[in-house]
Design a protein around this motif. Structure first.
Motif, mmCIF file in Angstrom:
data_model
loop_
_atom_site.group_PDB
_atom_site.id
_atom_site.type_symbol
_atom_site.label_atom_id
_atom_site.label_comp_id
_atom_site.label_asym_id
_atom_site.label_seq_id
_atom_site.Cartn_x
_atom_site.Cartn_y
_atom_site.Cartn_z
ATOM 1 N N ALA A 74 0.844 -1.205 0.000
ATOM 2 C CA ALA A 74 0.000 0.000 0.000
ATOM 3 C C ALA A 74 0.873 1.246 0.000
ATOM 4 N N HIS A 75 0.522 2.179 -0.865
ATOM 5 C CA HIS A 75 1.239 3.450 -0.910
ATOM 6 C C HIS A 75 0.852 4.297 0.305
ATOM 7 N N ASN A 76 1.776 5.200 0.668
ATOM 8 C CA ASN A 76 1.555 6.091 1.818
ATOM 9 C C ASN A 76 0.286 6.946 1.686
ATOM 10 N N TYR A 77 -0.258 7.095 0.479
ATOM 11 C CA TYR A 77 -1.454 7.918 0.277
ATOM 12 C C TYR A 77 -2.752 7.100 0.285
ATOM 13 N N GLN A 78 -2.651 5.791 0.549
ATOM 14 C CA GLN A 78 -3.850 4.952 0.523
ATOM 15 C C GLN A 78 -4.731 5.221 1.759
ATOM 16 N N GLY A 136 4.577 2.142 1.899
ATOM 17 C CA GLY A 136 5.752 2.961 1.580
ATOM 18 C C GLY A 136 5.547 3.818 0.364
ATOM 19 N N ASP A 137 6.674 4.298 -0.201
ATOM 20 C CA ASP A 137 6.582 5.092 -1.428
ATOM 21 C C ASP A 137 6.640 4.166 -2.634
ATOM 22 N N SER A 138 6.409 4.712 -3.815
ATOM 23 C CA SER A 138 6.185 3.841 -4.972
ATOM 24 C C SER A 138 7.421 3.018 -5.318
ATOM 25 N N PHE A 139 8.596 3.633 -5.295
ATOM 26 C CA PHE A 139 9.778 2.886 -5.702
ATOM 27 C C PHE A 139 10.182 1.884 -4.620
ATOM 28 N N LEU A 198 -1.714 3.401 -11.292
ATOM 29 C CA LEU A 198 -1.175 2.593 -12.389
ATOM 30 C C LEU A 198 0.349 2.658 -12.548
ATOM 31 N N PHE A 199 0.934 3.891 -12.513
ATOM 32 C CA PHE A 199 2.381 3.943 -12.784
ATOM 33 C C PHE A 199 3.165 3.163 -11.726
ATOM 34 N N MET A 200 2.608 3.059 -10.520
ATOM 35 C CA MET A 200 3.302 2.343 -9.441
ATOM 36 C C MET A 200 3.297 0.844 -9.717
ATOM 37 N N ALA A 201 2.114 0.335 -10.143
ATOM 38 C CA ALA A 201 2.026 -1.095 -10.480
ATOM 39 C C ALA A 201 2.914 -1.392 -11.691
ATOM 40 N N CYS A 207 13.266 11.509 -15.867
ATOM 41 C CA CYS A 207 11.813 11.474 -15.628
ATOM 42 C C CYS A 207 11.556 11.106 -14.177
ATOM 43 N N TYR A 208 10.583 11.783 -13.628
ATOM 44 C CA TYR A 208 10.100 11.469 -12.282
ATOM 45 C C TYR A 208 9.430 10.102 -12.355
ATOM 46 N N VAL A 209 9.518 9.348 -11.283
ATOM 47 C CA VAL A 209 8.910 8.009 -11.249
ATOM 48 C C VAL A 209 7.403 8.067 -11.546
ATOM 49 N N ASN A 210 6.775 9.210 -11.274
ATOM 50 C CA ASN A 210 5.358 9.402 -11.616
ATOM 51 C C ASN A 210 5.235 9.627 -13.117
ATOM 52 N N SER A 211 5.428 8.580 -13.871
ATOM 53 C CA SER A 211 5.369 8.656 -15.327
ATOM 54 C C SER A 211 5.051 7.265 -15.845
ATOM 55 N N THR A 243 13.187 9.674 -8.064
ATOM 56 C CA THR A 243 12.048 9.792 -7.150
ATOM 57 C C THR A 243 12.117 11.190 -6.540
ATOM 58 N N SER A 244 11.086 11.556 -5.762
ATOM 59 C CA SER A 244 11.161 12.883 -5.136
ATOM 60 C C SER A 244 12.272 12.909 -4.083
ATOM 61 N N ALA A 245 12.639 11.724 -3.566
ATOM 62 C CA ALA A 245 13.698 11.672 -2.546
ATOM 63 C C ALA A 245 15.089 11.864 -3.147
ATOM 64 N N ALA A 301 6.354 19.927 3.616
ATOM 65 C CA ALA A 301 5.549 19.862 2.385
ATOM 66 C C ALA A 301 6.308 19.053 1.355
ATOM 67 N N HIS A 302 5.559 18.589 0.347
ATOM 68 C CA HIS A 302 6.132 17.750 -0.700
ATOM 69 C C HIS A 302 6.655 18.637 -1.828
ATOM 70 N N PRO A 303 7.764 18.247 -2.472
ATOM 71 C CA PRO A 303 8.274 19.086 -3.581
ATOM 72 C C PRO A 303 7.364 19.126 -4.813
ATOM 73 N N GLU A 304 6.258 18.377 -4.827
ATOM 74 C CA GLU A 304 5.268 18.558 -5.902
ATOM 75 C C GLU A 304 4.390 19.778 -5.640
ATOM 76 N N CYS A 305 4.518 20.402 -4.455
ATOM 77 C CA CYS A 305 3.753 21.627 -4.173
ATOM 78 C C CYS A 305 4.313 22.771 -5.027
ATOM 79 N N LEU A 312 10.001 17.603 1.559
ATOM 80 C CA LEU A 312 10.402 16.207 1.770
ATOM 81 C C LEU A 312 9.513 15.252 0.979
ATOM 82 N N SER A 313 10.104 14.148 0.527
ATOM 83 C CA SER A 313 9.317 13.069 -0.079
ATOM 84 C C SER A 313 8.527 12.398 1.047
ATOM 85 N N THR A 314 7.636 11.486 0.680
ATOM 86 C CA THR A 314 6.828 10.856 1.741
ATOM 87 C C THR A 314 7.707 10.046 2.702
ATOM 88 N N GLY A 315 8.664 9.313 2.127
ATOM 89 C CA GLY A 315 9.554 8.518 2.990
ATOM 90 C C GLY A 315 10.369 9.425 3.904
HETATM 91 O O1 CIZ Z 1 7.155 8.097 -5.261
HETATM 92 C C1 CIZ Z 1 6.138 8.203 -4.586
HETATM 93 O O2 CIZ Z 1 5.661 7.290 -3.975
HETATM 94 C C2 CIZ Z 1 5.444 9.490 -4.550
HETATM 95 C C3 CIZ Z 1 4.342 9.656 -5.477
HETATM 96 C C4 CIZ Z 1 5.799 10.443 -3.729
HETATM 97 C C5 CIZ Z 1 6.744 10.315 -2.614
HETATM 98 O O3 CIZ Z 1 7.266 11.342 -2.192
HETATM 99 O O4 CIZ Z 1 6.960 9.227 -2.099
#
Ligand code: CIZ
Length: 303
Positions: A20-24, A36-39, A59-62, A108-112, A125-127, A194-198, A210-213
Motif C-alpha cells: 500500500a502506498h503512503n497515500y492509501q 511505503g513510497d512507490s519505488f 497505475l504507474f506504481m504497479a 523522468c520522475y517516477v510518476n510517469s 524519485t522525489s527523494a 511539504a512535498h516538492p510537488e507543491c 520532503l518526499s513521503t519517505g
Molecule cells: O514516489 C512516490 O511514492 C510518490 C508519489 C511520492 C513520494 O514522495 O513518495
C-alpha cells in the motif's frame, strides 16, 4: 466471513503480498504487508518470494513493480486508478521534445508511464531527484519531466537550468500559501513539512520539502511534537501510527487524491479472487524503462 479475514485467507492461498502506498486510505494501509513510497514498494515486490503482488496505489506504481518483476503477477485492484500527473506527458510528446533538444539527457520522475520511462535516460524519485540531476555532467542539457515543481526544486538544489515540462499533480497544487499561513497561525510551534510537488510559492513558505519517505523519517527523529503536513492526507494515518506522542495536521483537507482513494478493501478481495487487474509492460518497453531505473540506482546505490 468477515472481509478482513477473507482477504487474509485468500492472500495465503494465492501466496500474495499486499503493498500500500503512503497515500492509501487507512484501512488499506492497515491490511498491507508493506506500506511505503512507490519505488520502495516496487523494490519490496521484487525482493519478496511471493509470486503475486496486490499493488494498492495507482497505475504507474504497479507498472514500476512490473518493470522490476516481470515474472510476477502484479495486480491493481481498480484499473481506473490512474495518475493525472503521469498522464500529462506521452512518449510521443517526449520524443518530440527530445528531437528539439538532441543533446539533452532526460530525467523522468517516477510518476510517469512505462513508455515515458523507456524514453528517458534516468528515472528519479522525489527523494533523490536533486542527486540524480546533480550527477549529470555540467555540459549536458537536461530535460526534466513531467512535474514542473519537482523540476524547480531540482533547479534550486543543483543550480542547474532544466528544460521543464509543464506538468503538475492536481492534488498537490490545491495546497495554497493561504492554507500554510492559516495552519501556521493555528499551530505556530508546528514544523511545516511539504512535498516538492507543491507549487514554488508554497515551497518558499514551509520549513522542510520532503518526499513521503523522508517525511516519515523526519517526523520520527524530530524533537517537535506538532507538524503541519503539506501532501496527500493519507500519509497522516502512518505518521500518527508511528508517532502516537506527536500531532499531525493537514495543511488542507482538500489535498485528497481521488485515484488513490479508489482502492477499497472490497476491491482488494475481488482482486485476489479474480486475479484482476493484471498490469504488464511489453518487454521492449520494460527493458528500456528498467535501464532508466538502473541508472538512477547507479547514481544512488543505497536509495
Ligand atoms: O514516489 C512516490 O511514492 C510518490 C508519489 C511520492 C513520494 O514522495 O513518495
Amino acid at each position: 466471513m468477515e472481509l478482513l479475514e477473507e482477504i487474509r485467507k485468500l492472500k495465503q492461498v494465492r501466496k500474495a503480498v499486499i503493498l500500500a502506498h503512503n497515500y492509501q486510505p487507512g484501512q488499506v494501509q492497515d491490511i498491507a504487508d508493506f506500506v511505503g513510497d512507490s519505488f520502495g514498494l516496487s523494490r519490496q515486490a521484487a525482493a519478496t518470494d511471493a509470486g503475486t503482488i496486490v499493488f494498492c496505489g495507482v497505475l504507474f506504481m504497479a507498472e514500476t513493480a512490473a518493470i522490476l518483476s516481470p515474472q510476477k503477477t502484479i495486480l491493481l485492484p481498480d484499473k481506473l486508478a490512474g495518475c493525472p500527473l503521469a498522464d500529462m506527458i506521452t512518449a510521443e510528446q517526449l520524443r518530440k521534445l527530445k528531437a528539439e533538444h538532441p543533446n539533452a539527457l532526460v530525467v523522468c520522475y517516477v510518476n510517469s508511464s512505462a513508455e515515458v520511462k523507456a524514453e528517458s535516460d534516468y528515472c528519479c524519485t522525489s527523494a533523490n531527484a536533486v542527486e540524480v540531476v546533480g550527477s549529470i555532467p555540467a555540459e549536458r542539457e537536461i530535460i526534466f519531466v513531467p512535474d514542473q515543481y519537482l523540476g524547480q526544486f531540482c533547479m534550486s538544489g543543483t543550480g542547474r537550468e532544466l528544460i521543464l515540462w509543464p506538468g503538475y499533480c492536481p492534488t498537490h497544487v490545491v495546497i495554497t500559501v493561504d492554507d500554510i499561513k492559516q495552519a501556521k497561525a493555528k499551530y505556530p510551534e508546528a514544523v511545516v513539512m511539504a512535498h516538492p510537488e507543491c507549487t514554488g510559492q508554497v515551497a518558499e513558505c514551509v520549513d522542510e520539502l520532503l518526499s513521503t519517505g523522508q517525511m516519515l523519517r523526519y517526523a520520527k527523529k524530530s524533537r517537535s511534537k506538532r507538524f503541519i503536513v503539506g501532501t496527500e492526507i493519507g500519509i497522516i494515518h502512518t505518521l500518527k501510527k508511528q508517532n502516537p506522542d506527536k500531532e499531525f495536521f493537514p495543511a488542507t483537507d482538500r489535498a485528497i487524491c481521488p485515484n488513490m482513494k479508489l482502492i477499497t478493501l472490497e476491491k482488494i478481495l475481488w482482486s485476489l479472487q479474480d486475479l484482476q487487474h493484471k498490469i504488464t509492460v511489453p518487454e521492449s518497453v520494460r527493458i528500456r524503462a528498467e535501464n532508466a531505473l538502473d541508472r538512477m540506482l547507479a547514481v544512488l546505490p543505497t536509495k
